[in-house]
Design an enzyme around this catalytic site. Structure first.
Site, PDB file in Angstrom:
ATOM      1  CG  HIS A  19      -0.169   0.065   2.297  1.00 38.53           C
ATOM      2  ND1 HIS A  19       0.112   1.211   3.010  1.00 38.53           N
ATOM      3  CD2 HIS A  19       0.196  -0.925   3.458  1.00 38.53           C
ATOM      4  CE1 HIS A  19       0.497   1.112   4.152  1.00 38.53           C
ATOM      5  NE2 HIS A  19       0.596  -0.093   4.483  1.00 38.53           N
ATOM      6  CB  CYS A  40       1.102  -3.907   5.518  1.00 33.38           C
ATOM      7  SG  CYS A  40      -0.480  -4.735   5.609  1.00 33.38           S
TER       8      CYS A  40
END
Length: 450
Positions: A361, A380
């Site tokens: 992301h 992440c």
């Protein structure tokens, strides 16, 4: 007369080798009559799939060219001699018997050539299939198509036979994925134990083995296009047709929350995403802020409380939540951050659905990307340039400015993403060593960076 199963197997192998010898230039079927030799070759263990492979060619030798053993035989012996790099025992592939068969084949005798052919094939099949057999190193496979597998015997031999050069195929370890082959070849070139003995330069063989084991846990065919994320170097590459078409820095998981090893398919982009906080962060971060600053803390930070975890959950007034109970862990609160410039997900996230809740992301916090060591996330992968990755994945500029919150944009085709951990890697043909932040190598790191 009763024919035992072993005798039937020997007869079948003998018939195969009779046809094989007949295929060698200048050799007739009448010259293939030594039953004792046939039984000896049958005892080398030629399986049914090997016989099927030769019958399909039909009976064209793989290792014998122009009445001589090809240079590919030496390449196979080299691979066997260095098999400890792969966590394998060289003696399992009968190198002394192979050498004996090759020495016999030097006479040019059709039967000796056939014996060498059979021995080389059986040893190659065993070695290549064992090299392809992955260790359990904790890789997550959300998509079964990317799970590595051991090829069938005939499949493996047909692939080898289709190579323009059998010697080149063995030298570049063509049945393994290119990341594994690159590291193995560089390790041998830089002093790892090989056919010539134990090298002195590479001393951290345990770390090398760990890195090879992690790479062999990827599929042999990585795909024509794929994304490679290396958590050890905190860097991402976009690869097409075997070449890197771009790279960027990334932020990966902190040592307490490491980014997992994974092989998955990126299926869609989520534009202007919400950030759904994990319950532990809602407990430690949001509850603490609400208790110290009041429910207005959530409004100021653009956090929203939802009634539950379902798709049709409704917003809840944060003043109605017992934040002390949330902080104590007695109740769980679902909290998300609204899309916008300060959203922790940034403008886009790239989704490869998995039960670890990990994805690639964007991030508004670009300063962390300037750090040399970039282990700051909760698992992440934060991207230095998410729009550029989006263009590469989709072939278009992402319509972020016009998108509604959490708008899904499917990729034209799913693209594999491989999250690896290379504490020993190859740069410009040389080995480089990186810190083992996550402690996945085992043992003490002793190999000096170059």
């Amino acid at each position: 007369m009763i024919i035992t199963k072993g005798a039937r197997r020997s007869i079948r192998c003998a018939l195969l080798l009779t046809a094989l010898w007949a295929a060698v230039p200048g050799v007739g079927a009448a010259q293939a009559g030594d039953q004792a030799l046939r039984v000896a070759i049958a005892d080398r263990g030629g399986p049914r799939e090997v016989r099927s492979f030769y019958a399909a060619r039909p009976n064209q030798p793989l290792w014998i060219v122009g009445g001589h053993v090809s240079p590919a035989a030496d390449k196979l012996l080299d691979l066997i001699a260095s098999a400890r790099l792969d966590g394998l025992d060289p003696d399992d592939y009968r190198p002394r018997a192979l050498v004996s068969a090759l020495e016999g084949a030097a006479s040019g005798s059709p039967r000796a050539l056939a014996r060498a052919e059979a021995a080389l094939t059986v040893s190659f099949v065993a070695l290549a299939r064992d090299m392809r057999r992955p260790r359990d190193v904790g890789v997550v496979y959300p998509d079964a198509v990317l799970r590595p597998r051991v090829p069938g015997v005939r499949e493996l031999l047909m692939e080898a036979a289709s190579a323009p050069s059998m010697a080149d195929y063995l030298e570049r370890i063509g049945w393994m994925n290119p990341l594994y082959a690159e590291l193995r070849l560089a390790a041998l070139a830089n002093g790892a134990p090989g056919p010539g003995g134990v090298g002195e330069e590479l001393t951290d063989r345990e770390a090398l083995r760990a890195n090879l084991d992690r790479l062999r846990a990827l599929p042999a065919d990585l795909g024509r296009r794929y994304v490679l994320v290396d958590a050890a170097s905190a860097r991402l590459w976009m690869v097409a047709d075997g070449r890197a078409q771009g790279t960027m820095r990334v932020v990966v998981g902190k040592t307490a929350e490491p980014t997992p090893l994974m092989a998955a398919l990126i299926k869609y982009a989520s534009l202007n995403p919400y950030w759904n906080l994990p319950p532990d962060l809602a407990r430690s971060r949001i509850a603490a802020g609400a208790l110290s600053q009041g429910p207005g803390f959530l409004t100021a930070k653009r956090y929203q409380v939802l009634s539950d975890w379902s798709d049709d959950a409704r917003p809840v007034d944060p003043s109605t939540v017992d934040w002390q109970a949330v902080a104590d862990g007695r109740i769980e609160a679902r909290v998300r951050q609204l899309p916008g410039p300060g959203n922790a997900m940034g403008r886009v996230k790239f989704m490869f659905p998995n039960d670890k809740g990990v994805y690639l992301h964007d991030t508004p916090d670009k300063k962390l990307l300037k750090e040399d060591d970039r282990q700051f996330s909760a698992g992440c992968v934060r991207l230095e340039d998410a729009p550029r990755l989006g263009r590469w994945l989709t072939g278009r500029v992402l319509p972020i400015a016009r998108a509604r919150p959490e708008q899904r944009l499917d990729l034209p085709q799913p693209v594999p993403v491989y999250i690896v951990y290379r504490t020993i890697a190859v740069e410009n043909g040389r080995l480089v060593s990186r810190p083992d932040f996550y402690g996945r190598d085992g043992g003490e790191r002793r190999y000096a960076a170059r």
